[in-house]
Design an enzyme around this catalytic site. Structure first.
Site, PDB file in Angstrom:
ATOM      1  CG  HIS A   1       6.234  -0.822  18.298  1.00  0.00           C
ATOM      2  ND1 HIS A   1       5.529  -1.982  17.479  1.00  0.00           N
ATOM      3  CD2 HIS A   1       5.803  -0.882  19.598  1.00  0.00           C
ATOM      4  CE1 HIS A   1       5.004  -2.852  18.460  1.00  0.00           C
ATOM      5  NE2 HIS A   1       4.922  -2.378  19.411  1.00  0.00           N
TER       6      HIS A   1
ATOM      7  CG  HIS B   1       9.536  -2.212  19.969  1.00  0.00           C
ATOM      8  ND1 HIS B   1      10.604  -2.767  20.629  1.00  0.00           N
ATOM      9  CD2 HIS B   1       9.523  -0.970  19.880  1.00  0.00           C
ATOM     10  CE1 HIS B   1      11.054  -1.804  21.476  1.00  0.00           C
ATOM     11  NE2 HIS B   1      10.530  -0.467  21.062  1.00  0.00           N
TER      12      HIS B   1
ATOM     13  CG  LEU C   1      11.744  -5.815  24.413  1.00  0.00           C
ATOM     14  CD1 LEU C   1      11.384  -4.983  25.588  1.00  0.00           C
ATOM     15  CD2 LEU C   1      12.391  -5.120  23.233  1.00  0.00           C
TER      16      LEU C   1
ATOM     17  CG  ASN D   1      13.253   6.262  24.322  1.00  0.00           C
ATOM     18  OD1 ASN D   1      13.154   5.482  24.929  1.00  0.00           O
ATOM     19  ND2 ASN D   1      12.849   5.590  23.019  1.00  0.00           N
TER      20      ASN D   1
ATOM     21  CG  HIS E   1       6.069   1.709  22.621  1.00  0.00           C
ATOM     22  ND1 HIS E   1       7.498   1.417  22.718  1.00  0.00           N
ATOM     23  CD2 HIS E   1       5.662   0.735  22.803  1.00  0.00           C
ATOM     24  CE1 HIS E   1       7.397   0.288  22.754  1.00  0.00           C
ATOM     25  NE2 HIS E   1       6.189  -0.299  22.640  1.00  0.00           N
TER      26      HIS E   1
ATOM     27  CB  SER F   1      27.878 -31.755  35.336  1.00  0.00           C
ATOM     28  OG  SER F   1      28.345 -31.626  36.597  1.00  0.00           O
TER      29      SER F   1
ATOM     30  CD  GLU G   1      22.091 -21.416  33.600  1.00  0.00           C
ATOM     31  OE1 GLU G   1      21.549 -20.277  33.864  1.00  0.00           O
ATOM     32  OE2 GLU G   1      22.464 -22.325  34.425  1.00  0.00           O
TER      33      GLU G   1
ATOM     34  CG  HIS H   1      22.775 -33.908  35.437  1.00  0.00           C
ATOM     35  ND1 HIS H   1      23.809 -34.074  34.702  1.00  0.00           N
ATOM     36  CD2 HIS H   1      23.282 -34.217  37.064  1.00  0.00           C
ATOM     37  CE1 HIS H   1      24.949 -34.412  35.447  1.00  0.00           C
ATOM     38  NE2 HIS H   1      24.902 -34.342  36.652  1.00  0.00           N
TER      39      HIS H   1
ATOM     40  CG  HIS I   1      19.130 -29.686  40.941  1.00  0.00           C
ATOM     41  ND1 HIS I   1      18.427 -28.691  41.707  1.00  0.00           N
ATOM     42  CD2 HIS I   1      20.551 -29.254  40.582  1.00  0.00           C
ATOM     43  CE1 HIS I   1      19.645 -27.916  41.997  1.00  0.00           C
ATOM     44  NE2 HIS I   1      20.673 -28.067  41.220  1.00  0.00           N
TER      45      HIS I   1
ATOM     46  NE  ARG J   1      25.119 -37.398  39.254  1.00  0.00           N
ATOM     47  CZ  ARG J   1      25.084 -37.848  40.605  1.00  0.00           C
ATOM     48  NH1 ARG J   1      24.042 -38.753  40.574  1.00  0.00           N
ATOM     49  NH2 ARG J   1      26.154 -37.844  41.230  1.00  0.00           N
TER      50      ARG J   1
HETATM   51  C1  LIG Z   1      10.638 -10.128  26.637  1.00  0.00           C
HETATM   52  C2  LIG Z   1       9.606  -9.168  26.335  1.00  0.00           C
HETATM   53  N1  LIG Z   1       8.882  -8.468  27.162  1.00  0.00           N
HETATM   54  C3  LIG Z   1       7.768  -7.671  26.753  1.00  0.00           C
HETATM   55  C4  LIG Z   1       7.763  -7.074  25.458  1.00  0.00           C
HETATM   56  C5  LIG Z   1       6.724  -6.226  25.092  1.00  0.00           C
HETATM   57  N2  LIG Z   1       7.275  -4.869  24.857  1.00  0.00           N
HETATM   58  C6  LIG Z   1       7.598  -4.608  23.668  1.00  0.00           C
HETATM   59  S1  LIG Z   1       8.271  -3.078  23.620  1.00  0.00           S
HETATM   60  C7  LIG Z   1       8.113  -2.808  25.106  1.00  0.00           C
HETATM   61  C8  LIG Z   1       8.832  -1.744  25.992  1.00  0.00           C
HETATM   62  C9  LIG Z   1      10.224  -1.333  25.139  1.00  0.00           C
HETATM   63  O1  LIG Z   1      10.408  -0.107  25.810  1.00  0.00           O
HETATM   64  P1  LIG Z   1      11.880   0.527  24.982  1.00  0.00           P
HETATM   65  O2  LIG Z   1      12.890  -0.510  25.005  1.00  0.00           O
HETATM   66  O3  LIG Z   1      12.386   1.679  25.887  1.00  0.00           O
HETATM   67  O4  LIG Z   1      11.385   1.050  23.512  1.00  0.00           O
HETATM   68  P2  LIG Z   1      10.756   2.187  23.059  1.00  0.00           P
HETATM   69  O5  LIG Z   1       9.706   2.750  24.089  1.00  0.00           O
HETATM   70  O6  LIG Z   1      11.779   3.462  23.250  1.00  0.00           O
HETATM   71  O7  LIG Z   1      10.340   2.183  21.755  1.00  0.00           O
HETATM   72  C10 LIG Z   1       7.585  -4.041  25.733  1.00  0.00           C
HETATM   73  C11 LIG Z   1       7.532  -4.102  27.561  1.00  0.00           C
HETATM   74  C12 LIG Z   1       8.633  -7.593  24.458  1.00  0.00           C
HETATM   75  N3  LIG Z   1       8.392  -7.443  23.341  1.00  0.00           N
HETATM   76  N4  LIG Z   1       9.581  -8.686  24.931  1.00  0.00           N
END
Ligand SMILES: Cc1ncc(C[n+]2csc(CCOP(=O)(O)OP(=O)(O)O)c2C)c(N)n1
Length: 653
Positions: A28, A68, A119, A185, A259, A373, A400, A450, A462, A509
């Site tokens: 990336h 990434h 992410l 961006n 990207h 709990s 959580e 639980h 639950h 529990r």
């Molecule tokens: C939980 C999760 N869902 C999906 C992805 C796949 N993924 C990697 S980068 C991205 C897009 C991210 O966009 P952004 O944060 O704007 O990054 P940029 O394009 O600016 O590099 C996705 C969907 C991931 N890494 N983690």
């Protein structure tokens, strides 16, 4: 010699990233190109770090939540002189065993502070780092702990639910030492982010109690002023950096095509022209590299000064009080046997925690709004509050997912030991972070109460069914399901002893009878499974059970004698530890009889490997029921009558 400019420094990051992605033919480039200016200003002027001492406990933490963009981090580590990342490593980006893995993977002492890629996780980890710093500062003084946590989050991180939880918690706690750079961006994978999101970020952050600063992320002065301002913040701050993804690429910048794929040789040549970078791939001119190395040396002085200031306190800080732990566990076990009475294992857990929290200040407890709990809060613990971090108990709120990722941050920060509770069913809300604790080898203890239909009337929403099987499938995670107070004490001991493995404590529990009535010093649960009851020297049947079902197994074994069936009962509190035992021990436990029955009030998935072809697995492979719990056990045939019936069937009697 030409003076090295800000652009030279930033372009070094850009081109290392572009070249590494191109060579790997994967990765990336866009994000590092876009955030190079911000990181240059941060590392050059503000970040407190010392590449010659990556584990300096008072360093600022730098978290790349948008994992990434990993080449951004690797470039910075290489350029500033960390031994962990060489130019050769960068050339091996995304290759087998390279430290420059596809996404940053935590490794102690490398400058990679946490594993990111899913992410939003890094955002919550960063909140955990900031909380840990506040706790340690409150405990040891500002003289020793006084640093910040900087985190880079992209559009994706902020779209993820976990970011909402973590930002809200950070705002509530007024984590002034937490600074986020939002790589604003407006591009993600599918294209412009307005395809999917129209949040008003300023209002969103302000509503959480954050300060919000808007800047042009390519303007050195604006970046500098914003970071300078946040040094005196009273709240967590986000610096929203308007950046251009793929900055410098004539045909791809500002678009999703920058990207997640190599720019291509032709486009890279155009970037070189546009940014006036007349050097070959991976070539960083000496004066620019030297300028970066100087930036890396900046923190050394500060580190030395800090070390002088704190003197021999440094050694004390990294030790924890583990020596006294074993006495606590030994005494607790003796008391448990002496005062044996039916107790819920969640209560047994509270009892041992009460002793532990009195002696181990590193234990940082919490729960996602289920303190009473989950029995996670002991009478010794003061609550952690905004502006007062002298306590050791966090009310995480109903968050959580963030709780678990925050605990990862707390564990990663230094020597604190976080534990946190929720209902086992909601481990599903925690899973991505639990998985990362395991991947990062962090000692995080998940108190999941639980833990079956035994919770009764709350019903199938639950009652966990498939959760244990799912958790057991995660590598490097110990899933403990203790059967009584003694086992609960032993499992807590193991959870704390395992410094590189997180633990799940699956607790009931409902009250359970004591199954251990003889005091032994040995931690039997460390074997993963052991014989807890037998009706004769020669037996026909092995019954393996966990947690609340061990009592049922023993009751059934006694009944089976009346039908001329002799058996032994194996309590198996931890499959993972049992699997690590010697073949001879496993044989002793499993192969005394061919006829075997497993009993666990949960999915039967995975049990066949212990019961074998002639065995039967008793459990629940549908959703639970809402009723008083004894009725639900009957409904699902988890009764001694049924166990007798099954035993007769498999023994042909
Ligand atoms: C939980 C999760 N869902 C999906 C992805 C796949 N993924 C990697 S980068 C991205 C897009 C991210 O966009 P952004 O944060 O704007 O990054 P940029 O394009 O600016 O590099 C996705 C969907 C991931 N890494 N983690």
């Amino acid at each position: 010699m030409k003076k090295v400019t800000h652009s030279d420094l930033a372009n070094a990051i850009r081109f290392l990233s572009i070249d590494a992605v191109q060579k790997a033919n994967s990765g990336h480039p866009g994000m590092p190109m876009g955030m190079a200016d911000v990181c240059t200003v941060l590392f050059k002027n503000f970040l407190k770090f010392d590449p010659s001492d990556p584990e300096w406990i008072n360093r600022d933490r730098f978290v790349l939540s948008a994992g990434h963009g990993s080449m951004l981090l690797y470039s910075l580590l290489y350029l500033t002189g960390y031994k962990s990342v060489s130019l050769e490593d960068i050339k091996n980006f995304r290759q087998l065993d390279s430290i420059c893995a596809g996404h940053p993977e935590y490794e102690k002492g490398t400058g990679i502070e946490t594993t990111t890629g899913p992410l939003g996780q890094g955002v919550a980890n960063a909140a955990g780092f900031a909380i840990a710093e506040e706790i340690l500062k409150a405990k040891h003084g500002k003289n020793i702990y006084d640093h910040k946590t900087y985190v880079i989050a992209g559009d994706g991180c902020l779209m993820e639910g976990i970011s909402h939880e973590a930002l809200s918690l950070a705002g509530h706690l007024k984590l002034k030492n937490l600074i986020m750079f939002f790589d604003n961006n407006s591009i993600s994978i599918d294209g412009p982010t307005n395809l999917a999101v129209s949040d008003n970020y300023k209002k969103r952050f302000e509503a959480y109690g954050w300060d919000y600063i808007d800047i042009n992320g390519h303007n050195e002065k604006q970046i500098f002023n914003a970071i300078k301002k946040v040094q005196k913040a009273k709240k967590p701050t986000v610096i929203s950096c308007k950046t251009i993804i793929g900055f410098g690429s004539p045909n791809k910048s500002g678009t999703a095509s920058a990207h997640g794929s190599p720019l291509g040789e032709d486009e890279i040549n155009l970037v070189r022209k546009k940014l006036k970078w007349n050097y070959a791939a991976f070539e960083i001119p000496k004066e620019i590299l030297n300028a970066w190395k100087e930036i890396g040396n900046r923190g050394k002085k500060e580190n030395t000064k800090w070390r002088k200031k704190i003197g021999n306190q440094a050694n004390k800080l990294s030790n924890n009080s583990s020596a006294s732990w074993n006495t606590i566990f030994a005494n607790a076990k003796a008391a448990a046997i002496k005062n044996a009475k039916p107790t819920a294992t969640r209560k047994s857990s509270e009892d041992i925690l009460t002793l532990l929290t009195a002696e181990i200040p590193e234990l940082i407890g919490g729960s996602a709004d289920l303190a009473g709990s989950n029995n996670t809060k002991t009478k010794n613990q003061k609550i952690i509050k905004p502006n007062d971090f002298s306590g050791t108990y966090m009310h995480y709120g109903v968050r959580e997912h963030a709780m678990c990722a925050v605990m990862n941050g707390i564990a990663l920060h230094s020597n604190l030991i976080p534990y946190g509770g929720t209902f086992l069913i909601f481990s599903d809300y925690c899973k991505p972070s639990i998985r990362l604790s395991a991947l990062m080898k962090q000692r995080v203890v998940y108190v999941m109460t639980h833990d079956s239909i035994g919770l009764g009337e709350d019903g199938p929403t639950h009652q966990p069914i498939e959760q244990l099987a799912g958790l057991r499938a995660i590598p490097n995670l110990n899933v403990f399901r203790p059967a009584d107070t003694t086992e609960t004490i032993e499992c807590w001991q193991l959870a704390l002893q395992q410094k590189e493995t997180p633990s799940i404590l699956s607790l009931t529990r409902q009250n359970l009878a004591a199954i251990r009535n003889e005091l032994v010093n040995e931690n039997k649960c460390a074997l993963g499974a052991y014989e807890v009851f037998r009706t004769n020297t020669n037996i026909h049947l092995t019954i393996i059970a966990t947690g609340s079902e061990v009592e049922l197994a023993i009751e059934s074994a006694k009944e089976l004698v009346k039908h001329n069936i002799h058996s032994k009962v194996i309590s198996m509190p931890c499959q993972e530890l049992f699997d690590q035992q010697s073949e001879s021990y496993k044989n002793l436990i499993l192969n005394e009889t061919k006829a075997k029955i497993s009993i666990e009030a949960a999915s039967t998935l995975g049990w066949k490997k212990y019961t074998g072809n002639q065995g039967r697995e008793l459990g629940i492979d549908s959703f639970g029921k809402s009723a008083p719990y004894k009725k639900i056990y009957e409904h699902f045939n988890l009764t001694s009558n049924n166990i007798i019936k099954v035993a007769k069937e498999i023994l042909g009697k």
